[in-house]
Write a protein that holds these residues in place. Sequence first.
Motif, mmCIF file in Angstrom:
data_model
loop_
_atom_site.group_PDB
_atom_site.id
_atom_site.type_symbol
_atom_site.label_atom_id
_atom_site.label_comp_id
_atom_site.label_asym_id
_atom_site.label_seq_id
_atom_site.Cartn_x
_atom_site.Cartn_y
_atom_site.Cartn_z
ATOM 1 N N ALA A 128 0.800 -1.303 -0.109
ATOM 2 C CA ALA A 128 0.163 0.036 0.111
ATOM 3 C C ALA A 128 0.633 1.405 -0.087
ATOM 4 C CB ALA A 128 -0.944 0.152 1.157
ATOM 5 N N LEU A 129 2.053 1.111 0.586
ATOM 6 C CA LEU A 129 2.844 2.512 0.761
ATOM 7 C C LEU A 129 3.877 2.340 -0.343
ATOM 8 C CD1 LEU A 129 3.490 2.906 4.571
ATOM 9 C CD2 LEU A 129 1.822 3.991 3.072
ATOM 10 N N LEU A 130 4.101 1.445 -1.349
ATOM 11 C CA LEU A 130 4.845 1.442 -2.408
ATOM 12 C C LEU A 130 4.330 2.425 -3.373
ATOM 13 C CD1 LEU A 130 7.486 0.218 -3.757
ATOM 14 C CD2 LEU A 130 6.258 -1.413 -4.855
ATOM 15 N N ARG A 131 4.943 3.166 -3.985
ATOM 16 C CA ARG A 131 4.640 4.263 -5.084
ATOM 17 C C ARG A 131 5.053 4.083 -6.142
ATOM 18 N NH1 ARG A 131 0.854 4.533 -2.432
ATOM 19 N NH2 ARG A 131 0.009 6.026 -1.057
ATOM 20 N N LEU A 132 6.034 3.019 -6.514
ATOM 21 C CA LEU A 132 6.732 2.920 -7.909
ATOM 22 C C LEU A 132 5.787 1.832 -8.681
ATOM 23 C CD1 LEU A 132 10.472 2.441 -7.578
ATOM 24 C CD2 LEU A 132 9.232 4.448 -8.444
ATOM 25 N N GLU A 133 5.666 2.234 -9.822
ATOM 26 C CA GLU A 133 4.805 1.345 -10.805
ATOM 27 C C GLU A 133 5.409 1.329 -12.409
ATOM 28 O OE1 GLU A 133 1.088 2.756 -10.407
ATOM 29 O OE2 GLU A 133 1.108 4.312 -11.939
ATOM 30 N N LEU A 134 4.933 0.444 -12.928
ATOM 31 C CA LEU A 134 5.482 0.378 -14.482
ATOM 32 C C LEU A 134 5.002 1.761 -15.226
ATOM 33 C CD1 LEU A 134 4.581 -3.357 -15.267
ATOM 34 C CD2 LEU A 134 6.989 -2.156 -14.546
ATOM 35 N N ALA A 135 6.001 2.307 -15.914
ATOM 36 C CA ALA A 135 6.011 3.568 -16.631
ATOM 37 C C ALA A 135 4.914 3.359 -17.784
ATOM 38 C CB ALA A 135 7.197 3.976 -16.980
ATOM 39 N N GLY A 136 4.000 4.192 -17.835
ATOM 40 C CA GLY A 136 3.176 4.257 -18.720
ATOM 41 C C GLY A 136 1.832 3.266 -18.570
ATOM 42 N N GLN A 137 1.913 2.291 -17.994
ATOM 43 C CA GLN A 137 0.941 1.239 -17.657
ATOM 44 C C GLN A 137 0.468 1.118 -16.316
ATOM 45 O OE1 GLN A 137 2.312 -2.799 -18.570
ATOM 46 N NE2 GLN A 137 4.265 -2.025 -19.069
ATOM 47 N N GLY A 138 1.372 1.429 -14.946
ATOM 48 C CA GLY A 138 0.858 1.384 -13.864
ATOM 49 C C GLY A 138 1.137 -0.150 -13.553
ATOM 50 N N ALA A 178 9.593 8.102 13.939
ATOM 51 C CA ALA A 178 10.193 7.592 12.807
ATOM 52 C C ALA A 178 11.224 6.368 12.767
ATOM 53 C CB ALA A 178 11.148 8.957 12.445
ATOM 54 N N ALA A 179 11.010 5.333 12.222
ATOM 55 C CA ALA A 179 11.802 4.224 12.488
ATOM 56 C C ALA A 179 12.681 3.853 11.507
ATOM 57 C CB ALA A 179 10.713 3.042 12.710
ATOM 58 N N GLU A 180 12.386 4.284 10.112
ATOM 59 C CA GLU A 180 13.342 3.917 8.999
ATOM 60 C C GLU A 180 13.261 5.099 8.113
ATOM 61 O OE1 GLU A 180 12.228 0.450 5.762
ATOM 62 O OE2 GLU A 180 11.371 2.307 5.158
ATOM 63 N N ALA A 181 14.530 5.097 7.446
ATOM 64 C CA ALA A 181 14.685 6.156 6.283
ATOM 65 C C ALA A 181 15.352 5.551 5.012
ATOM 66 C CB ALA A 181 15.606 7.228 6.690
ATOM 67 N N SER A 182 15.069 5.917 3.906
ATOM 68 C CA SER A 182 15.562 5.307 2.769
ATOM 69 C C SER A 182 15.862 6.255 1.428
ATOM 70 C CB SER A 182 14.625 4.127 2.132
ATOM 71 O OG SER A 182 13.481 4.667 1.824
ATOM 72 N N TRP A 183 16.595 5.865 0.497
ATOM 73 C CA TRP A 183 16.761 6.459 -0.569
ATOM 74 C C TRP A 183 16.477 5.495 -1.773
ATOM 75 C CZ3 TRP A 183 21.254 7.438 2.502
ATOM 76 C CH2 TRP A 183 21.311 8.717 3.209
ATOM 77 N N THR A 184 15.736 5.611 -2.622
ATOM 78 C CA THR A 184 15.327 4.896 -3.834
ATOM 79 C C THR A 184 15.668 5.679 -5.150
ATOM 80 O OG1 THR A 184 13.771 3.509 -2.617
ATOM 81 C CG2 THR A 184 13.608 3.539 -5.044
ATOM 82 N N TRP A 185 16.606 5.257 -5.976
ATOM 83 C CA TRP A 185 16.958 5.783 -7.310
ATOM 84 C C TRP A 185 15.993 4.833 -8.393
ATOM 85 C CZ3 TRP A 185 20.236 4.993 -3.290
ATOM 86 C CH2 TRP A 185 21.106 6.042 -2.823
ATOM 87 N N TYR A 186 15.374 5.354 -9.178
ATOM 88 C CA TYR A 186 14.638 4.617 -10.203
ATOM 89 C C TYR A 186 14.863 5.391 -11.538
ATOM 90 C CZ TYR A 186 10.647 8.317 -10.076
ATOM 91 O OH TYR A 186 10.071 9.436 -10.230
ATOM 92 N N ASP A 187 14.696 4.259 -12.529
ATOM 93 C CA ASP A 187 14.870 4.609 -13.748
ATOM 94 C C ASP A 187 13.257 5.083 -14.585
ATOM 95 O OD1 ASP A 187 15.065 4.649 -16.616
ATOM 96 O OD2 ASP A 187 15.570 2.763 -16.986
ATOM 97 N N PRO A 188 13.173 6.407 -14.655
ATOM 98 C CA PRO A 188 11.905 6.891 -15.320
ATOM 99 C C PRO A 188 11.539 6.375 -16.655
ATOM 100 C CG PRO A 188 13.616 8.607 -15.808
ATOM 101 C CD PRO A 188 14.439 7.461 -14.943
ATOM 102 N N GLU A 189 12.631 5.751 -17.444
ATOM 103 C CA GLU A 189 11.869 5.086 -18.522
ATOM 104 C C GLU A 189 11.246 3.495 -18.211
ATOM 105 O OE1 GLU A 189 12.500 6.103 -21.645
ATOM 106 O OE2 GLU A 189 13.373 7.908 -20.763
ATOM 107 N N ARG A 190 11.472 3.139 -17.134
ATOM 108 C CA ARG A 190 10.626 1.883 -16.661
ATOM 109 C C ARG A 190 9.776 2.034 -15.630
ATOM 110 N NH1 ARG A 190 16.492 -1.336 -15.639
ATOM 111 N NH2 ARG A 190 17.614 -0.134 -17.291
ATOM 112 N N ALA A 191 9.893 2.926 -14.715
ATOM 113 C CA ALA A 191 9.321 3.066 -13.506
ATOM 114 C C ALA A 191 8.688 4.637 -13.397
ATOM 115 C CB ALA A 191 9.893 2.745 -12.254
ATOM 116 N N GLN A 192 7.653 4.645 -12.738
ATOM 117 C CA GLN A 192 7.031 6.083 -12.442
ATOM 118 C C GLN A 192 6.446 5.992 -11.238
ATOM 119 O OE1 GLN A 192 3.905 6.082 -15.617
ATOM 120 N NE2 GLN A 192 2.252 5.155 -14.357
ATOM 121 N N TYR A 193 6.495 7.454 -10.257
ATOM 122 C CA TYR A 193 6.075 7.534 -8.960
ATOM 123 C C TYR A 193 4.736 7.937 -9.190
ATOM 124 C CZ TYR A 193 5.636 9.409 -4.205
ATOM 125 O OH TYR A 193 5.447 9.538 -2.910
ATOM 126 N N PHE A 194 3.717 7.210 -8.327
ATOM 127 C CA PHE A 194 2.371 7.519 -8.388
ATOM 128 C C PHE A 194 1.909 7.979 -6.998
ATOM 129 C CE2 PHE A 194 -2.199 6.882 -8.354
ATOM 130 C CZ PHE A 194 -2.532 7.321 -9.434
#
Length: 250
Positions: free
Chosen positions: A97-107, A230-246
């Motif tokens: 539910a808290l994951l905001r990455l999905e496949l680019a252009g299709q979800g 606050a219990a966790e912190a993270s950095w996520t680098w994503y390829d915008p050609e393959r994934a999108q933030y929603f």
Amino acid sequence: MPKTLRATAAPVLPDAPTGALPTYLRIAEELTRDIGSGRLAAGDKLAPERAMAAEKGVAVATLRKALQLLVDRGLIERRQGSGNYVLGGNRSVGTYALLRLELAGQGGGLPTARVLDMTRAAKPATLPRIGASDIGLRIRRLRFLSDTPVAVEEIWLDARWLDRGPLTPQNISESLYRSYEDRLGLKIIEAEDVIRMGALPAWTPSELGLAQATNLPLIERRAFDQNGQAAEASWTWYDPERAQYFARVP
């Protein structure tokens, strides 16, 4: 008239890798994300259960267990003698539910991840504040959506949780938040994200297919436990050609 989704035969699923979610839950999560992204729209009729089971290479009983979870989540309804129908999208349910990455252009896209490195270490000075200790558990992973590598992530868990139970690369589930809850009693209930640009770190595996130091969208997250701390912190680098933030607001 609602469209009916067709299914085609597929080979039986291979044995799940270490840390994989149960097969029925993987199916439920994939369908949950497809509904949340709109790939499966309200009113759509799912393919017949036997056809869906054949498509996914599972027993009908396994598929029905997945579908019942979607019913419990309020995402589909089962009409006696007619079939299974989509009720509508909802991104606030499910393991991811808290994951905001999905496949680019299709979800959508079934999320999986592979641990690259896990160690206790001193928190970097640039890490968002997540507790009083200077030590944390650092987890580096390669993130996939529907078996496509789309991102690398560096996750830091505050040291106060490390004595609650062992976390190892072998016992971490594909869903890290699920592992936290099952093994540490830690429930991540909300998160705040800041998105900016950042250079891929030097430890990025070649499998991502991008050169180190490539400038990519970077998600900086701080996640909060069931007590609002606050219990966790993270950095996520994503390829915008393959994934999108929603994110849907509100």
